[in-house]
Design a protein around this motif. Structure first.
Motif: not given
Length: 216
Positions: A112-113, A166-171
């Motif tokens: 995604p990034i 705390g962020m989601a794995p792919a966030a």
């Protein structure tokens, strides 16, 4: 048992002066030839067949009228069934899509990034620095991925990656000074589900027919 009443004498027979019968009304014929019997039988059969066909036509018309009334009465229910089917199909497709997306993100969390940098190439080309925040597992190997993506789009600025527990794995969040971009798989899934629900609610019972070429 009472006796049958006597039939009165009819004055339809005419006698002459000598007492002979001058005129007598014709009596019903009691003997028929084979040809006459066949003719009468054929006539009777034809009349019976015509009456039977007329009766069948009336019954068919009545049955068709009843079927038409039943179909008209069933249309609202059929529309409801079709809508429920669309909703169930859409929910199943959404669930399958989410499962596929989760598996893809687990396998390629940096995708995604990387896609965000490619799509934002024009916006970030003049930015002196990119500030990226991601989950610890993703941030650990993200620096090399981003530098490779920057080279592919011709970006020559600095890239700084921060680990955000705390962020989601792919966030991730991407800040380039004049703007920012962010991605959260869970939030994206919620937005897609909300958009689907809104579309189905707006469509209601007036959607396109399930079978192409048919009309609801």
């Amino acid at each position: 048992m009472a006796d049958a009443p006597h039939q009165r004498f009819g004055f339809d027979t005419v006698f002459d002066g000598a007492g002979d019968v001058a005129y007598a009304p014709p009596r019903p014929k009691r003997l028929f030839t084979i040809e006459e019997v066949e003719q009468v039988r054929a006539m009777a059969f034809g009349e019976g067949e015509a009456q039977a066909l007329a009766s069948m036509a009336a019954l068919q018309a009545q049955a068709l009228s009843s079927v038409a009334a039943s179909v008209v009465a069933a249309f609202p229910k059929l529309a409801g069934v079709a809508h429920d089917h669309r909703v169930a199909s859409a929910e199943l497709a959404l669930a399958c899509g989410k499962a596929i997306a989760d598996a893809a993100l687990a396998r390629f969390p940096e995708a995604p990034i990387r896609a965000a940098m490619e799509n934002l190439a024009r916006e970030i080309e003049a930015a002196p620095r990119l500030m990226v925040a991601a989950a610890p597992d993703l941030a650990e190997n993200l620096q090399a991925v981003l530098e490779e993506a920057a080279q592919a789009i011709g970006y020559g600025g600095a890239i700084q990656v921060r680990s955000m527990p705390g962020m989601a794995p792919a966030a991730f969040t991407l800040d380039f000074g004049d703007g920012a971009a962010a991605f959260d798989p869970a939030a994206a899934a919620v937005r897609v589900a909300a958009a689907l629900d809104a579309a189905l609610a707006a469509e209601g019972l007036h959607a396109e027919p399930l079978i192409p070429g048919s009309e609801s």
